[in-house]
Scaffold this active site. Structure first.
Site, PDB file in Angstrom:
ATOM      1  CG  PHE A  77      -2.072  -0.942   1.121  1.00  0.00           C
ATOM      2  CD1 PHE A  77      -3.362  -0.473   0.935  1.00  0.00           C
ATOM      3  CD2 PHE A  77      -1.875  -2.316   1.198  1.00  0.00           C
ATOM      4  CE1 PHE A  77      -4.435  -1.348   0.825  1.00  0.00           C
ATOM      5  CE2 PHE A  77      -2.931  -3.204   1.090  1.00  0.00           C
ATOM      6  CZ  PHE A  77      -4.215  -2.719   0.898  1.00  0.00           C
ATOM      7  CB  VAL A  82      -2.265   5.594   0.846  1.00  0.00           C
ATOM      8  CG1 VAL A  82      -3.343   6.670   0.920  1.00  0.00           C
ATOM      9  CG2 VAL A  82      -2.859   4.288   0.332  1.00  0.00           C
ATOM     10  NE  ARG A 127       2.923  15.467   2.202  1.00  0.00           N
ATOM     11  CZ  ARG A 127       3.126  16.533   2.975  1.00  0.00           C
ATOM     12  NH1 ARG A 127       3.931  16.431   4.025  1.00  0.00           N
ATOM     13  NH2 ARG A 127       2.530  17.671   2.705  1.00  0.00           N
ATOM     14  CG  HIS A 175       7.775  -6.489  15.900  1.00  0.00           C
ATOM     15  ND1 HIS A 175       8.818  -5.598  16.066  1.00  0.00           N
ATOM     16  CD2 HIS A 175       6.714  -5.754  15.481  1.00  0.00           C
ATOM     17  CE1 HIS A 175       8.385  -4.378  15.777  1.00  0.00           C
ATOM     18  NE2 HIS A 175       7.118  -4.439  15.411  1.00  0.00           N
ATOM     19  CD1 TRP A 233      11.241  -2.781  16.114  1.00  0.00           C
ATOM     20  CD2 TRP A 233      12.567  -1.916  17.685  1.00  0.00           C
ATOM     21  NE1 TRP A 233      11.915  -1.727  15.550  1.00  0.00           N
ATOM     22  CE2 TRP A 233      12.736  -1.173  16.493  1.00  0.00           C
ATOM     23  CE3 TRP A 233      13.309  -1.558  18.813  1.00  0.00           C
ATOM     24  CZ2 TRP A 233      13.614  -0.101  16.386  1.00  0.00           C
ATOM     25  CZ3 TRP A 233      14.177  -0.482  18.706  1.00  0.00           C
ATOM     26  CH2 TRP A 233      14.321   0.232  17.513  1.00  0.00           C
ATOM     27  CD  GLU A 265       2.432  -4.919  14.618  1.00  0.00           C
ATOM     28  OE1 GLU A 265       3.142  -4.914  13.601  1.00  0.00           O
ATOM     29  OE2 GLU A 265       2.728  -4.309  15.676  1.00  0.00           O
ATOM     30  CB  THR A 313       6.894  14.910  11.222  1.00  0.00           C
ATOM     31  OG1 THR A 313       8.219  14.756  10.665  1.00  0.00           O
ATOM     32  CG2 THR A 313       6.960  14.633  12.713  1.00  0.00           C
TER      33      THR A 313
END
EC number: 2.4.1.87
Length: 370
Positions: A138, A140, A142, A251, A253, A321, A366
């Site tokens: 995906f 979408v 930016r 995962h 992390w 998730e 951001t």
């Protein structure tokens, strides 16, 4: 009275030099005393050392935590289970090649690490079966300009090389999908999707969109499908060794964390909720895959759970998730990919990560989420 007696000094010759008598010289009136006792100096030094220590701990807390985390044992594959896990593409897996990591689950599914499989056997088996593998992503808003081209170019270099591949790019701007030279037997389809106002809604729209695609053209032309996030890129061979009926990604992390620390959804009102006694591993929604039939079941479960939560006015902690992890708790994956298949460079070096296959791109939330 003699002058020397009046001033309290001795003249040269009396004791060999001119010096003060009666101990130390008296300080003048009104002048502050800056001298500290030895005990106070020790306390002051301890204060400064403690302050610098806490500042260092705050500044380097991430590295310290990761170093401690790296020492948490992963466990080893039980001897009784080790001969059992086999793979339809790689044949017998060499669990003994990686004794320092966990190479199988309690339900007998293999955990794929570098060195535990023969990639050539997997490639030959995939070619023999003339498989077509779908890869969905995906892009979408930016995310398209920021990540998509690098993702596709790296996929052409490393994803299922020599196999039939069809890329499905879901985007709000199909006309802006960059041109990428594709190899023989490889196609790209750009599919329009609606752009949501919140990034959380973009994330949660993925499951119903995938479910619809799997029930349509994608499900008709692909034998296996992998669903990946766009903000990552391939750095090593990502081949048929990853294929299975239902594939989950450990995962990066959280793969060493104890179960009670894993970030499952704990709100009992949510359809994604897991209790403290539930859960096996924490799986990353950035990579999951399997057969079309298995993924239809997975996406239906997650989409339904998200709808139930929406009706109740709640959202799971990690959105789709969280629902994915609930599904894998109820429906055990038949193959797990080690963190080598989706690694984050921000994590300090780990000796068990030999050859990362997929890396996270720098997260610029951001920029891309506003």
């Amino acid at each position: 009275m003699a002058l020397g007696t009046e001033l309290g000094v001795s003249w040269p010759g009396s004791h060999g030099s001119c010096r003060e008598q009666e101990g130390q010289r008296q300080r003048g009136p009104g002048k502050p005393t800056w001298g500290l006792s030895r005990a106070k100096k020790r306390l002051l030094w301890r204060f400064f050392l403690s302050a610098f220590g806490f500042l260092g701990l705050y500044h380097y807390r991430f590295i310290i935590i990761r170093l401690i985390e790296g020492s948490i044992p992963m466990g080893t594959c039980p001897t009784a289970i080790m001969p059992l896990p086999r793979d339809n593409f790689t044949g017998v897996l060499h669990h003994w090649a990686r004794p320092e990591v966990l190479t199988c689950t309690s339900w007998g599914a293999p955990i794929i690490w570098d060195g535990t499989f023969d990639p050539h056997v997997a490639q030959q088996e995939a070619r023999r079966r003339n498989l077509t593998i779908g890869l969905t992503v995906f892009a979408v808003g930016r995310y398209l300009e920021k990540y998509l081209e690098h993702f596709l170019v790296s996929a052409e270099q490393h994803f299922m090389v020599g196999q039939n591949v069809v890329y499905y790019v879901f985007t709000d701007r199909p006309e802006a999908v960059p041109y990428v030279a594709l190899g023989q037997g490889r196609l790209l389809r750009a599919k329009p999707v609606q752009r949501e106002r919140r990034w959380q809604d973009v994330s949660m729209a993925r499951m119903p969109t995938l479910h619809e695609a799997l029930g349509g053209q994608l499900g008709q032309e692909a034998d296996f499908v992998f669903c990946l996030d766009v903000d990552q890129y391939f750095t090593g061979n990502f081949g048929p060794e990853v294929l299975a009926d239902l594939v989950a990604q450990l995962h990066a992390w959280h793969y060493r964390w104890p179960r009670w620390l894993l970030p499952y959804e704990r709100d009992k009102r949510s359809a994604a909720a897991l209790s403290l006694s539930e859960g096996d591993f924490y799986y990353h929604a950035a990579v999951f895959g399997g057969s079309v039939a298995a993924l239809l079941k997975l996406t239906a479960h997650c989409a339904t759970g998200q709808q139930l939560d929406h009706k109740r006015g709640i959202e799971a902690l990690w959105h789709d998730e969280s629902h994915l992890n609930k599904f894998f708790w109820l429906n055990k994956p038949t193959k797990l990919l080690s963190p080598e298949f989706c690694w984050a460079e921000e994590i300090i070096w780990r000796r068990e990560i030999h050859h990362p296959r997929l890396l996270w791109a720098p997260k610029e939330y951001t920029l891309v989420r506003n």
